[in-house]
Scaffold this motif. Structure first.
Motif, PDB file in Angstrom:
ATOM      1  N   SER A   1       0.428   1.298   7.695  1.00 67.59           N
ATOM      2  CA  SER A   1       1.296   0.528   8.588  1.00 67.59           C
ATOM      3  C   SER A   1       0.858  -0.923   8.764  1.00 67.59           C
ATOM      4  CB  SER A   1       1.441   1.241   9.943  1.00 67.59           C
ATOM      5  OG  SER A   1       0.191   1.619  10.445  1.00 67.59           O
TER       6      SER A   1
ATOM      7  N   ARG B   1      -5.453  -8.065   0.942  1.00 62.99           N
ATOM      8  CA  ARG B   1      -4.777  -8.677  -0.207  1.00 62.99           C
ATOM      9  C   ARG B   1      -3.790  -7.674  -0.796  1.00 62.99           C
ATOM     10  NH1 ARG B   1      -6.281 -12.789   1.124  1.00 62.99           N
ATOM     11  NH2 ARG B   1      -7.671 -14.311   0.209  1.00 62.99           N
ATOM     12  N   VAL B   2      -2.754  -8.179  -1.479  1.00 63.36           N
ATOM     13  CA  VAL B   2      -1.765  -7.299  -2.086  1.00 63.36           C
ATOM     14  C   VAL B   2      -2.438  -6.368  -3.104  1.00 63.36           C
ATOM     15  CG1 VAL B   2       0.321  -7.211  -3.500  1.00 63.36           C
ATOM     16  CG2 VAL B   2       0.078  -8.984  -1.769  1.00 63.36           C
TER      17      VAL B   2
ATOM     18  N   GLN C   1       4.255  -7.317   4.716  1.00 64.98           N
ATOM     19  CA  GLN C   1       3.961  -8.761   4.745  1.00 64.98           C
ATOM     20  C   GLN C   1       4.185  -9.392   3.382  1.00 64.98           C
ATOM     21  OE1 GLN C   1      -0.112  -9.524   6.408  1.00 64.98           O
ATOM     22  NE2 GLN C   1      -0.088  -7.310   6.285  1.00 64.98           N
TER      23      GLN C   1
ATOM     24  N   ASP D   1      -4.061  -2.929   4.707  1.00 65.80           N
ATOM     25  CA  ASP D   1      -4.535  -3.815   5.778  1.00 65.80           C
ATOM     26  C   ASP D   1      -4.883  -3.078   7.070  1.00 65.80           C
ATOM     27  OD1 ASP D   1      -4.145  -5.911   4.077  1.00 65.80           O
ATOM     28  OD2 ASP D   1      -2.879  -7.079   5.445  1.00 65.80           O
TER      29      ASP D   1
ATOM     30  N   ALA E   1       0.836  -1.204   0.000  1.00 65.82           N
ATOM     31  CA  ALA E   1       0.000   0.000   0.000  1.00 65.82           C
ATOM     32  C   ALA E   1       0.871   1.256   0.000  1.00 65.82           C
ATOM     33  CB  ALA E   1      -0.934  -0.009   1.210  1.00 65.82           C
TER      34      ALA E   1
ATOM     35  N   ASN F   1      -1.806 -14.796  -6.848  1.00 69.05           N
ATOM     36  CA  ASN F   1      -3.074 -14.197  -7.263  1.00 69.05           C
ATOM     37  C   ASN F   1      -2.930 -12.711  -7.593  1.00 69.05           C
ATOM     38  OD1 ASN F   1      -2.576 -13.280  -4.725  1.00 69.05           O
ATOM     39  ND2 ASN F   1      -4.533 -13.870  -3.833  1.00 69.05           N
TER      40      ASN F   1
ATOM     41  N   VAL G   1       7.955   5.012  13.357  1.00 68.83           N
ATOM     42  CA  VAL G   1       7.134   6.174  13.704  1.00 68.83           C
ATOM     43  C   VAL G   1       6.481   5.897  15.046  1.00 68.83           C
ATOM     44  CG1 VAL G   1       5.167   7.580  13.015  1.00 68.83           C
ATOM     45  CG2 VAL G   1       6.723   6.681  11.282  1.00 68.83           C
TER      46      VAL G   1
ATOM     47  N   ASP H   1       9.594   3.254   7.164  1.00 70.50           N
ATOM     48  CA  ASP H   1       9.227   1.896   7.587  1.00 70.50           C
ATOM     49  C   ASP H   1      10.183   1.446   8.672  1.00 70.50           C
ATOM     50  OD1 ASP H   1       7.419  -0.573   6.116  1.00 70.50           O
ATOM     51  OD2 ASP H   1       8.916  -1.138   7.615  1.00 70.50           O
ATOM     52  N   CYS H   2       9.624   0.780   9.687  1.00 73.66           N
ATOM     53  CA  CYS H   2      10.463   0.404  10.826  1.00 73.66           C
ATOM     54  C   CYS H   2      11.291  -0.833  10.544  1.00 73.66           C
ATOM     55  CB  CYS H   2       9.611   0.199  12.070  1.00 73.66           C
ATOM     56  SG  CYS H   2       8.283  -0.968  11.839  1.00 73.66           S
TER      57      CYS H   2
ATOM     58  N   GLN I   1       0.858 -21.058   2.180  1.00 83.15           N
ATOM     59  CA  GLN I   1       1.999 -20.742   1.294  1.00 83.15           C
ATOM     60  C   GLN I   1       3.312 -21.141   1.944  1.00 83.15           C
ATOM     61  OE1 GLN I   1       1.955 -16.619   0.412  1.00 83.15           O
ATOM     62  NE2 GLN I   1       0.224 -16.752  -0.956  1.00 83.15           N
TER      63      GLN I   1
HETATM   64  C1  LIG Z   1       3.291 -14.837   4.479  1.00 81.35           C
HETATM   65  C2  LIG Z   1       2.200 -14.027   3.792  1.00 81.35           C
HETATM   66  C3  LIG Z   1       1.781 -14.371   2.522  1.00 81.35           C
HETATM   67  C4  LIG Z   1       0.794 -13.611   1.873  1.00 81.35           C
HETATM   68  N1  LIG Z   1       0.415 -13.970   0.614  1.00 81.35           N
HETATM   69  C5  LIG Z   1      -0.489 -13.240  -0.054  1.00 81.35           C
HETATM   70  C6  LIG Z   1      -0.859 -13.575  -1.391  1.00 81.35           C
HETATM   71  O1  LIG Z   1      -0.390 -14.555  -1.963  1.00 81.35           O
HETATM   72  N2  LIG Z   1      -1.742 -12.781  -2.024  1.00 81.35           N
HETATM   73  C7  LIG Z   1      -2.300 -11.693  -1.455  1.00 81.35           C
HETATM   74  O2  LIG Z   1      -3.068 -11.005  -2.107  1.00 81.35           O
HETATM   75  N3  LIG Z   1      -1.998 -11.356  -0.179  1.00 81.35           N
HETATM   76  C8  LIG Z   1      -1.101 -12.107   0.532  1.00 81.35           C
HETATM   77  N4  LIG Z   1      -0.778 -11.777   1.823  1.00 81.35           N
HETATM   78  C9  LIG Z   1      -1.417 -10.604   2.433  1.00 81.35           C
HETATM   79  C10 LIG Z   1      -0.733  -9.327   1.920  1.00 81.35           C
HETATM   80  O3  LIG Z   1       0.672  -9.482   2.002  1.00 81.35           O
HETATM   81  C11 LIG Z   1      -1.197  -8.106   2.693  1.00 81.35           C
HETATM   82  O4  LIG Z   1      -2.577  -7.952   2.491  1.00 81.35           O
HETATM   83  C12 LIG Z   1      -0.475  -6.829   2.217  1.00 81.35           C
HETATM   84  O5  LIG Z   1       0.915  -6.954   2.386  1.00 81.35           O
HETATM   85  C13 LIG Z   1      -0.979  -5.608   2.988  1.00 81.35           C
HETATM   86  O6  LIG Z   1      -0.214  -4.520   2.573  1.00 81.35           O
HETATM   87  P1  LIG Z   1      -0.070  -3.180   3.458  1.00 81.35           P
HETATM   88  O7  LIG Z   1       0.894  -2.331   2.723  1.00 81.35           O
HETATM   89  O8  LIG Z   1      -1.403  -2.659   3.779  1.00 81.35           O
HETATM   90  O9  LIG Z   1       0.540  -3.637   4.852  1.00 81.35           O
HETATM   91  P2  LIG Z   1       1.835  -4.473   5.234  1.00 81.35           P
HETATM   92  O10 LIG Z   1       2.233  -5.372   4.140  1.00 81.35           O
HETATM   93  O11 LIG Z   1       1.514  -5.061   6.560  1.00 81.35           O
HETATM   94  O12 LIG Z   1       2.978  -3.355   5.408  1.00 81.35           O
HETATM   95  C14 LIG Z   1       2.958  -2.460   6.476  1.00 81.35           C
HETATM   96  C15 LIG Z   1       4.354  -1.893   6.697  1.00 81.35           C
HETATM   97  O13 LIG Z   1       4.269  -0.873   7.698  1.00 81.35           O
HETATM   98  C16 LIG Z   1       5.421  -0.939   8.536  1.00 81.35           C
HETATM   99  N5  LIG Z   1       5.098  -0.333   9.838  1.00 81.35           N
HETATM  100  C17 LIG Z   1       4.201  -0.740  10.746  1.00 81.35           C
HETATM  101  N6  LIG Z   1       4.181   0.084  11.805  1.00 81.35           N
HETATM  102  C18 LIG Z   1       5.109   1.045  11.580  1.00 81.35           C
HETATM  103  C19 LIG Z   1       5.569   2.177  12.324  1.00 81.35           C
HETATM  104  N7  LIG Z   1       5.067   2.499  13.522  1.00 81.35           N
HETATM  105  N8  LIG Z   1       6.553   2.938  11.785  1.00 81.35           N
HETATM  106  C20 LIG Z   1       7.068   2.643  10.560  1.00 81.35           C
HETATM  107  N9  LIG Z   1       6.656   1.566   9.827  1.00 81.35           N
HETATM  108  C21 LIG Z   1       5.694   0.791  10.320  1.00 81.35           C
HETATM  109  C22 LIG Z   1       5.709  -2.440   8.624  1.00 81.35           C
HETATM  110  O14 LIG Z   1       7.080  -2.675   8.945  1.00 81.35           O
HETATM  111  C23 LIG Z   1       5.344  -2.918   7.221  1.00 81.35           C
HETATM  112  O15 LIG Z   1       6.483  -2.947   6.370  1.00 81.35           O
HETATM  113  C24 LIG Z   1       0.196 -12.511   2.520  1.00 81.35           C
HETATM  114  C25 LIG Z   1       0.605 -12.170   3.816  1.00 81.35           C
HETATM  115  C26 LIG Z   1       1.593 -12.911   4.454  1.00 81.35           C
HETATM  116  C27 LIG Z   1       2.034 -12.544   5.839  1.00 81.35           C
END
Ligand SMILES: Cc1cc2nc3c(=O)[nH]c(=O)nc-3n(C[C@H](O)[C@H](O)[C@H](O)COP(=O)(O)OP(=O)(O)OC[C@H]3O[C@@H](n4cnc5c(N)ncnc54)[C@H](O)[C@@H]3O)c2cc1C
Length: 577
Positions: free
Chosen positions: A367, A550-551, A291, A542, A265, A300, A334, A284-285, A415
């Motif tokens: 986050s 989802r990604v 994830q 998320d 995101a 997917n 943060v 990012d921390c 996975q």
């Molecule tokens: C092992 C695994 C496999 C997956 N496989 C799939 C898949 O095949 N297909 C699919 O669609 N989805 C999959 N998912 C789900 C998908 O990865 C998540 O829905 C997606 O990554 C969410 O993205 P995001 O950017 O919202 O949050 P995140 O990916 O959770 O990223 C949030 C980031 O914020 C950072 N952060 C948090 N708090 C702070 C703070 N206070 N200060 C600074 N940085 C901070 C974290 O370090 C992190 O890097 C999977 C998840 C996991 C764990």
């Protein structure tokens, strides 16, 4: 040891690259398979088009264009002369990689963001070069579409080549299974930074380093940075600063947008916002990729019919965001969001754990979530060395040909099981429910059923962990009132996640009962669908209440929020916020 030298003449440029064959069993290197893309030769007409991005400079034989561990002037296009590129590692100071000739260029991904060089580049003759500083290199990549694509591909492949050998990066001295070694290796691997590890029990060079720096083996791990600095069991932030991954932040600068989180995101926001001319900083921390970066294979995501590793997908997004000029500050945790004016909120101060502040006119909270932990008394004793929340190649390597236990029943657990089954001798999958179908995609359930070295135990829970000095020796689990004990050293936990919103106070933003950030009509009257209860602060991915986890959904929201950012910044600029 013999060394193969290959020479290629293309047009007026001459390129020599050097391959060290080591042994017939040596795995194919990217140098063998992609050298033509790593080291392309630009035609005279193409060089002409690049001239206005840089300025001419000359170098005498023996002069350095790039020095490992130091920030170079930028990216160099060779007009005449030759430059030898060599790599330093724990065992040698001058492993040859390539000799560039006229029409070739010197640089890799480090030059895109103005970070320290990972190689030495030394003039072999009188050299006349076009020097393009990082900001102009980014402009070139955007303005010169076809040429930019070839250059960007070469920069990425060169980094992949450096990652293969680990040279040019820091050297970690310590045992592979030491929790701090694993922590530091994980940090560097997740951030796409080359590094090497020397085991004091096996590598003679490790002993030499310990003697040279008078290090007691009980103080391990140590890290030797390319600039010669020695760190004793550093934090990730100390290491990142030492290798130039993390630069000091300018407290006087106000960004248009600060993005908290570099998962899919946050990176999508950075790509779209920066490409549309907004100044962006991403904090990012831990590492880029969130994830998704920990996913062994994402099957997917639109446009990748054969699947793609989460790290590969996220590294592309990270480089793409930097190409458009987004600034990355990783690791930066943060800890607070301060609104500069209580009404209207024309600006924000983002406070970091390091006590530094980042100023921004708008904030995107991306986050994500963090993993739930098992409720087992001594779990924390084994986190680091034996209990894992990721299943990356690093973990796969340390549990190779061993039995492992994985707890979880969702897609991320599925996975990880499929991935680990290719490395471990046996995977025990412990699920709380009576079947996998309710929480896991059909394709994963089918794949797991077809794996001969995976045994699924339903309605089963971990009852105890045994071990000492942080290393697990046995795992006990309970099923239908009966307890089983097995000698197992590695436990993987994939049991869901909670929102990463501890850094937000309830006065900052409206959260739901579970801590997810409310947006749109749930957050207040006339809110944009991704806007929080605080005007100028948006939440995506998320961490947002009601989002699809989802990604693709996270990336979509990252793109969507940029239109809202433009509108919000325009309103704030009018003073109408
Ligand atoms: C092992 C695994 C496999 C997956 N496989 C799939 C898949 O095949 N297909 C699919 O669609 N989805 C999959 N998912 C789900 C998908 O990865 C998540 O829905 C997606 O990554 C969410 O993205 P995001 O950017 O919202 O949050 P995140 O990916 O959770 O990223 C949030 C980031 O914020 C950072 N952060 C948090 N708090 C702070 C703070 N206070 N200060 C600074 N940085 C901070 C974290 O370090 C992190 O890097 C999977 C998840 C996991 C764990």
């Amino acid at each position: 040891m013999g060394r193969t030298r290959r020479r290629a003449r293309r047009g007026r440029s001459r390129l020599t690259f050097v391959v060290d064959p080591a042994s017939p069993a040596r795995p194919a290197s990217i140098l063998d398979t992609r050298a033509h893309q790593m080291f392309p030769t630009l035609a005279p007409a193409e060089i002409e088009r690049l001239r206005h991005f840089g300025e001419r400079a000359t170098y005498r034989p023996g002069e350095h264009l790039a020095t490992t561990g130091e920030v170079s002037r930028g990216f160099f296009v060779l007009l005449s002369g030759e430059v030898a590129i060599t790599q330093r590692d724990a065992r040698s100071t001058g492993r040859p990689i390539v000799v560039h000739g006229p029409g070739s260029f010197v640089g890799e991904l480090a030059q895109l963001a103005g970070r320290p060089a990972l190689v030495d580049g030394v003039a072999q003759s009188d050299v006349d070069a076009l020097v393009i500083p990082p900001s102009q290199l980014r402009a070139l990549l955007v303005e010169e579409a076809e040429l930019g694509e070839r250059i960007m591909r070469a920069l990425i492949l060169r980094r992949v080549g450096l990652l293969e050998t680990g040279g040019g990066g820091p050297v970690i001295v310590g045992r592979a299974e030491h929790p701090d070694v694993l922590r530091l290796e994980n940090f560097l691997a997740r951030n796409g930074h080359p590094h090497q590890r020397l085991d004091p029990d096996v590598d003679g060079e490790a002993k030499a380093l310990l003697d040279r720096f008078h290090v007691d083996p009980r103080e391990l791990p140590i890290v030797l940075c390319p600039n010669g600095t020695l760190l004793r069991d550093p934090t990730e932030t100390e290491l990142a600063r030492c290798i130039g991954l993390l630069k000091p932040l300018d407290p006087t600068r106000d960004f248009d947008v600060a993005v908290v989180g570099a998962g899919p995101a946050g990176l999508a926001t950075a790509v779209y916002a920066a490409s549309e001319g907004l100044s962006v900083i991403v904090l990012d921390c831990r590492a880029f990729g969130g994830q998704a970066g920990a996913s062994a294979r994402i099957e997917n995501y639109l446009g990748f019919p054969t699947g793609i590793s989460g790290m590969a997908l996220m590294a592309r997004a990270y480089n793409q965001a930097q190409k458009f000029g987004a600034e990355m500050a990783i690791p930066s945790e943060v800890v607070r969001l301060d609104c500069r004016r209580s009404s209207g909120c024309a600006g924000f101060d983002i406070v970091l754990a390091s006590a530094e502040r980042v100023g921004a006119r708008a904030v995107v909270v991306a986050s994500g979530v963090h993993y739930r932990r098992l409720e087992v008394d001594n779990l924390a004793d084994f986190e680091g060395a034996s209990v894992h929340y990721w299943a990356s190649p690093l973990e796969a390597k340390i549990c190779s040909q061993q039995e492992v236990v994985l707890v979880g029943g969702g897609n991320s657990a599925g996975q990880a099981v499929v991935y680990l089954a290719g490395h471990a001798s046996k995977v025990w999958l412990l699920a709380r429910g009576a079947s996998l179908g309710a929480s896991m995609s059909r394709y994963l359930v089918d794949r797991i059923a077809a794996l001969p070295n995976v045994e699924v135990l339903f309605e089963t829970e971990i009852s105890a962990l045994e071990g000492k000095d942080g290393v697990l020796e046995a795992v006990r689990w309970r099923r239908a009132g009966e307890e089983t004990r097995r000698a197992i050293r590695h436990l993987f936990v994939f049991i869901g996640a909670d929102p990463h919103t501890g850094w937000l106070s309830k006065d900052d933003l409206l959260l739901d009962a579970k801590g997810f950030v409310r947006t749109g009509p749930d957050a207040g009257h006339e809110r944009h669908p991704l806007e929080t209860s605080r005007p100028g602060v948006f939440a995506i991915g998320d961490v947002r209440c009601g989002s699809v986890k989802r990604v693709a959904a996270a990336v979509g929201e990252g793109a969507q929020v940029v239109a809202a950012l433009h509108a919000s910044l325009a309103r704030a600029g009018d003073g109408s916020a």
